[in-house]
Design a protein around this motif. Structure first.
Motif, PDB file in Angstrom:
ATOM      1  N   PRO A  51       0.648  -1.452  -0.319  1.00 26.37           N
ATOM      2  CA  PRO A  51      -0.128   0.125  -0.328  1.00 26.37           C
ATOM      3  C   PRO A  51       1.054   1.353   0.408  1.00 26.37           C
ATOM      4  CG  PRO A  51      -0.292  -1.080   2.146  1.00 26.37           C
ATOM      5  CD  PRO A  51       0.388  -2.152   0.762  1.00 26.37           C
ATOM      6  N   ALA A  52       2.065   1.414   0.483  1.00 26.70           N
ATOM      7  CA  ALA A  52       3.017   2.471   0.346  1.00 26.70           C
ATOM      8  C   ALA A  52       3.847   2.571  -0.619  1.00 26.70           C
ATOM      9  CB  ALA A  52       3.110   1.947   1.860  1.00 26.70           C
ATOM     10  N   THR A  53       3.836   1.758  -1.118  1.00 22.99           N
ATOM     11  CA  THR A  53       4.877   1.535  -3.049  1.00 22.99           C
ATOM     12  C   THR A  53       4.071   1.656  -4.183  1.00 22.99           C
ATOM     13  OG1 THR A  53       6.092  -0.357  -2.444  1.00 22.99           O
ATOM     14  CG2 THR A  53       6.979   1.176  -0.951  1.00 22.99           C
ATOM     15  N   GLY A  54       3.068   0.902  -3.881  1.00 24.68           N
ATOM     16  CA  GLY A  54       2.349   0.412  -4.757  1.00 24.68           C
ATOM     17  C   GLY A  54       3.341  -0.829  -5.865  1.00 24.68           C
ATOM     18  N   VAL A  55       4.789  -0.912  -4.539  1.00 25.94           N
ATOM     19  CA  VAL A  55       4.923  -2.847  -5.412  1.00 25.94           C
ATOM     20  C   VAL A  55       4.221  -4.189  -5.391  1.00 25.94           C
ATOM     21  CG1 VAL A  55       7.259  -3.811  -5.134  1.00 25.94           C
ATOM     22  CG2 VAL A  55       7.365  -1.159  -5.085  1.00 25.94           C
ATOM     23  N   MET A  56       4.337  -4.581  -6.197  1.00 24.07           N
ATOM     24  CA  MET A  56       3.724  -6.095  -5.444  1.00 24.07           C
ATOM     25  C   MET A  56       4.690  -6.811  -5.429  1.00 24.07           C
ATOM     26  SD  MET A  56       1.573  -7.967  -7.051  1.00 24.07           S
ATOM     27  CE  MET A  56       0.451  -7.144  -8.776  1.00 24.07           C
ATOM     28  N   ILE A  57       4.098  -7.460  -4.499  1.00 26.52           N
ATOM     29  CA  ILE A  57       4.901  -8.292  -3.595  1.00 26.52           C
ATOM     30  C   ILE A  57       4.964  -9.470  -3.860  1.00 26.52           C
ATOM     31  CG2 ILE A  57       5.503  -8.963  -0.981  1.00 26.52           C
ATOM     32  CD1 ILE A  57       6.246  -5.632  -2.077  1.00 26.52           C
ATOM     33  N   HIS A  58       5.520 -10.044  -3.251  1.00 27.71           N
ATOM     34  CA  HIS A  58       5.712 -11.534  -3.099  1.00 27.71           C
ATOM     35  C   HIS A  58       5.664 -11.940  -2.054  1.00 27.71           C
ATOM     36  CE1 HIS A  58       6.820 -12.408  -8.297  1.00 27.71           C
ATOM     37  NE2 HIS A  58       6.941 -11.491  -7.952  1.00 27.71           N
ATOM     38  N   PHE A  85       9.480 -12.662 -19.046  1.00 26.11           N
ATOM     39  CA  PHE A  85      10.903 -12.240 -17.805  1.00 26.11           C
ATOM     40  C   PHE A  85      12.201 -12.985 -17.662  1.00 26.11           C
ATOM     41  CE2 PHE A  85      12.582 -12.217 -13.631  1.00 26.11           C
ATOM     42  CZ  PHE A  85      12.434 -11.109 -13.021  1.00 26.11           C
ATOM     43  N   ASN A  86      12.781 -12.256 -17.763  1.00 27.62           N
ATOM     44  CA  ASN A  86      14.451 -13.229 -17.927  1.00 27.62           C
ATOM     45  C   ASN A  86      14.940 -12.785 -16.900  1.00 27.62           C
ATOM     46  OD1 ASN A  86      16.314 -14.368 -18.430  1.00 27.62           O
ATOM     47  ND2 ASN A  86      16.895 -13.452 -19.936  1.00 27.62           N
ATOM     48  N   HIS A  87      15.081 -14.156 -16.021  1.00 26.06           N
ATOM     49  CA  HIS A  87      15.362 -13.892 -14.445  1.00 26.06           C
ATOM     50  C   HIS A  87      17.040 -14.019 -14.245  1.00 26.06           C
ATOM     51  CE1 HIS A  87      15.294 -14.406  -9.814  1.00 26.06           C
ATOM     52  NE2 HIS A  87      15.304 -15.505  -9.883  1.00 26.06           N
ATOM     53  N   ARG A  88      17.299 -13.108 -13.466  1.00 23.88           N
ATOM     54  CA  ARG A  88      19.023 -12.905 -13.723  1.00 23.88           C
ATOM     55  C   ARG A  88      19.526 -12.742 -11.778  1.00 23.88           C
ATOM     56  NH1 ARG A  88      18.800 -11.124 -18.837  1.00 23.88           N
ATOM     57  NH2 ARG A  88      19.902 -12.047 -20.223  1.00 23.88           N
ATOM     58  N   TYR A 188      19.194 -17.187 -15.599  1.00 21.77           N
ATOM     59  CA  TYR A 188      18.913 -18.345 -14.657  1.00 21.77           C
ATOM     60  C   TYR A 188      18.142 -19.705 -14.742  1.00 21.77           C
ATOM     61  CZ  TYR A 188      19.240 -20.017  -9.635  1.00 21.77           C
ATOM     62  OH  TYR A 188      19.406 -20.573  -8.621  1.00 21.77           O
ATOM     63  N   PHE A 189      17.662 -19.644 -15.533  1.00 20.81           N
ATOM     64  CA  PHE A 189      16.127 -20.224 -15.920  1.00 20.81           C
ATOM     65  C   PHE A 189      16.619 -20.436 -17.566  1.00 20.81           C
ATOM     66  CE2 PHE A 189      13.842 -18.952 -12.626  1.00 20.81           C
ATOM     67  CZ  PHE A 189      13.900 -20.203 -12.039  1.00 20.81           C
ATOM     68  N   ASN A 190      16.719 -21.830 -18.504  1.00 21.15           N
ATOM     69  CA  ASN A 190      16.659 -21.732 -19.798  1.00 21.15           C
ATOM     70  C   ASN A 190      15.475 -22.662 -20.594  1.00 21.15           C
ATOM     71  OD1 ASN A 190      16.366 -24.957 -19.284  1.00 21.15           O
ATOM     72  ND2 ASN A 190      18.672 -25.218 -19.227  1.00 21.15           N
ATOM     73  N   HIS A 191      14.396 -22.638 -20.116  1.00 18.36           N
ATOM     74  CA  HIS A 191      12.738 -22.921 -20.479  1.00 18.36           C
ATOM     75  C   HIS A 191      12.858 -22.141 -21.414  1.00 18.36           C
ATOM     76  CE1 HIS A 191      11.826 -25.215 -16.875  1.00 18.36           C
ATOM     77  NE2 HIS A 191      12.281 -26.171 -17.538  1.00 18.36           N
ATOM     78  N   PRO A 192      11.863 -22.146 -22.083  1.00 17.29           N
ATOM     79  CA  PRO A 192      11.515 -21.620 -23.860  1.00 17.29           C
ATOM     80  C   PRO A 192      10.215 -20.356 -22.897  1.00 17.29           C
ATOM     81  CG  PRO A 192      10.503 -23.903 -23.874  1.00 17.29           C
ATOM     82  CD  PRO A 192      11.426 -23.990 -22.559  1.00 17.29           C
ATOM     83  N   HIS A 193       9.618 -20.467 -21.983  1.00 14.06           N
ATOM     84  CA  HIS A 193       8.513 -20.184 -21.311  1.00 14.06           C
ATOM     85  C   HIS A 193       9.312 -19.470 -19.922  1.00 14.06           C
ATOM     86  CE1 HIS A 193       5.977 -20.992 -24.654  1.00 14.06           C
ATOM     87  NE2 HIS A 193       5.851 -21.995 -24.799  1.00 14.06           N
ATOM     88  N   GLN A 194       8.946 -18.280 -19.932  1.00 14.01           N
ATOM     89  CA  GLN A 194       9.749 -17.763 -19.092  1.00 14.01           C
ATOM     90  C   GLN A 194       8.890 -16.174 -18.646  1.00 14.01           C
ATOM     91  OE1 GLN A 194      13.544 -17.637 -17.978  1.00 14.01           O
ATOM     92  NE2 GLN A 194      14.043 -18.805 -19.723  1.00 14.01           N
ATOM     93  N   ALA A 195       8.196 -15.969 -17.428  1.00 15.26           N
ATOM     94  CA  ALA A 195       7.498 -15.409 -17.237  1.00 15.26           C
ATOM     95  C   ALA A 195       7.059 -14.514 -16.160  1.00 15.26           C
ATOM     96  CB  ALA A 195       6.124 -15.550 -18.103  1.00 15.26           C
ATOM     97  N   ILE A 196       6.036 -13.690 -15.631  1.00 16.33           N
ATOM     98  CA  ILE A 196       5.431 -13.493 -14.284  1.00 16.33           C
ATOM     99  C   ILE A 196       4.085 -13.047 -14.681  1.00 16.33           C
ATOM    100  CG2 ILE A 196       5.362 -11.863 -12.883  1.00 16.33           C
ATOM    101  CD1 ILE A 196       8.265 -12.308 -12.571  1.00 16.33           C
ATOM    102  N   PRO A 197       3.066 -12.887 -13.883  1.00 14.09           N
ATOM    103  CA  PRO A 197       2.043 -12.530 -14.319  1.00 14.09           C
ATOM    104  C   PRO A 197       1.849 -10.398 -14.444  1.00 14.09           C
ATOM    105  CG  PRO A 197       1.626 -14.516 -13.013  1.00 14.09           C
ATOM    106  CD  PRO A 197       3.249 -14.679 -12.907  1.00 14.09           C
ATOM    107  N   ALA A 291       8.972  -6.904 -11.908  1.00 11.02           N
ATOM    108  CA  ALA A 291       7.498  -6.315 -12.594  1.00 11.02           C
ATOM    109  C   ALA A 291       8.596  -4.677 -13.084  1.00 11.02           C
ATOM    110  CB  ALA A 291       6.829  -6.114 -12.064  1.00 11.02           C
ATOM    111  N   PRO A 292       9.419  -5.177 -13.637  1.00  4.67           N
ATOM    112  CA  PRO A 292      10.428  -4.455 -14.743  1.00  4.67           C
ATOM    113  C   PRO A 292      10.008  -3.221 -15.431  1.00  4.67           C
ATOM    114  CG  PRO A 292      10.999  -5.961 -15.622  1.00  4.67           C
ATOM    115  CD  PRO A 292      10.493  -6.562 -14.420  1.00  4.67           C
ATOM    116  N   TRP A 293       8.334  -3.991 -16.443  1.00  8.69           N
ATOM    117  CA  TRP A 293       7.326  -2.698 -16.320  1.00  8.69           C
ATOM    118  C   TRP A 293       6.731  -1.664 -15.784  1.00  8.69           C
ATOM    119  CZ3 TRP A 293       6.960  -7.712 -15.969  1.00  8.69           C
ATOM    120  CH2 TRP A 293       6.111  -8.431 -15.086  1.00  8.69           C
ATOM    121  N   GLU A 294       6.827  -1.755 -14.547  1.00  7.28           N
ATOM    122  CA  GLU A 294       6.503  -0.176 -14.158  1.00  7.28           C
ATOM    123  C   GLU A 294       7.290   0.082 -13.327  1.00  7.28           C
ATOM    124  OE1 GLU A 294       2.857  -3.966 -11.934  1.00  7.28           O
ATOM    125  OE2 GLU A 294       3.863  -2.680 -10.846  1.00  7.28           O
TER     126      GLU A 294
END
Length: 386
Positions: A51-58, A85-88, A188-197, A291-294
């Protein structure tokens, strides 16, 4: 003989396992009630806006969706917009920052060299301990394949902190494959589909559960008394808990989180591991980088510390050491003869599962349950070898 009557199904847990099975059964015309002990859906994948920053928290630690399973990929895309999302990952050890997984840059940084791929392979071959025959534990496995310098820099301290054990006490199988790359690839991963909702995992799970044939009861554990109200039960809680720990408690690790708030960036990356044993925590995650798009002017991070789960703790992953495997065998035998219940998910089968595997196995379990209902046969209690 077949039977097509609608069944009433009670499902314990509103994580991916319970939600996917609930949706599949509801779409087939069955009446499903999902019980969730927490006050939210999505289990340990739960996400929420700070609520304070608007960041999506896992809320229970970072989750990155990655898969090569096309059925699973198509399934999750039905219920939410998945953003690539390409996790590094980076790690801090001995006062320096390195790339993970260990790759050609990591090797050159550690050894102070400028080696090419073939030269680096030759170096690691010289470093490897050829005197070890069949590795008997994690430490021997690491020394045999990479040698002492890489092992002590990137695996010894982190592994002790993550598992709470000396690597010599951990099975060799935990280090399933040589975690080295002789290129500069740092994904970090090598799968063809890598993403975050785009809208977080909780929105995806809520969409899966959004069906007129599904009732969700939050803050409501599934009890033995509830079982009598249903034709079949699906259990995604801890396997030993279903049996009231009659043979003893299986071992789980849990995580403690320490919040960090700041202006701007704190890490400059999504995840920084800390491999030195003197640093008590295993990693820090900066959630706005998931969420680098935010864009956010402020930041929220969490330090993670791993420890053995107690009775009141949230279990995150099974330990599966020798004593746990022996105890697990007794629970698996009991589960296979338990009538009218199916055990699923990371906790229900006592295995470490990625999200895509969890969803894939839930789809398989739902297929099996529906097949049994259709043909009037008993539903298998386990669709996988736990």
């Amino acid at each position: 003989m077949t039977t097509r009557r609608a069944r009433r199904i009670g499902i314990a847990g509103a994580g991916f396992s319970g939600a996917v099975i609930a949706r599949q059964l509801a779409e087939a015309g069955h009446d499903v009630v999902v019980f969730e002990a927490r006050d939210h859906v999505a289990g340990n994948c739960h996400t929420e806006r700070d609520p304070a920053t608007g960041v999506m928290i896992h809320r229970y630690g970072p989750h990155i969706f990655h898969t090569a399973d096309e059925r699973v990929w198509s399934y999750v895309n039905r219920f939410g917009a998945m953003v690539a999302f390409n996790h590094r990952v980076r790690t801090t050890v001995q006062g320096r920052v390195y790339l993970l997984p260990v790759n050609l840059l990591t090797i050159n940084q550690l050894f102070g060299t400028t080696l090419g791929p073939d030269e680096a392979r030759a170096l690691i071959a010289r470093e490897a301990d050829s005197s070890i025959g069949e590795p008997q534990n994690f430490e021997e496995q690491a020394l045999k394949f990479m040698g002492r310098r890489l092992y002590e820099a990137f695996f010894l301290g982190y592994t002790r902190k993550q598992w709470g054990l000396a690597p010599s006490e951990i099975p060799a199988a935990v280090l399933k494959r040589l975690p080295l790359r002789f290129t500069y690839e740092d994904s970090y991963f090598n799968h063809p589909h890598q993403a975050i909702p785009r809208d977080g995992y909780t929105a995806v799970v809520a969409a899966i559960l959004d069906h007129p044939g599904i009732e969700v009861r939050l803050s409501t554990p599934y009890t033995e008394a509830d079982r009598a109200d249903f034709d079949h039960s699906v259990w995604s809680g801890p396997l030993d808990a279903w049996f009231s720990h009659r043979y003893g408690r299986l071992g789980y690790r849990t995580l403690d989180f320490e919040e960090i708030r700041a202006e701007g960036d704190h890490l400059g990356c999504a995840v920084m591991n800390y491999g030195d044993l003197e640093v008590p925590y295993t990693r820090i995650a900066e959630h706005k980088h998931f969420a680098p798009w935010e864009e956010h002017a402020e930041t929220v991070c969490f330090r993670e510390t791993s420890r053995l789960a107690g009775e009141g703790d949230t279990p995150y992953y099974p330990i599966r050491l020798a004593q746990d495997k022996s105890l697990l065998g007794r629970y698996v035998d009991a589960a296979r003869v338990e009538p009218d219940v199916t055990f699923v998910g990371r906790l229900g089968t006592y295995r470490y599962l990625d999200m895509d595997v969890t969803i894939g196995e839930a789809l398989t379990a739902a297929d099996g349950i529906l097949h049994a209902f259709e043909h009037g046969t008993a539903v298998p209690s386990l669709f996988v070898d736990a």
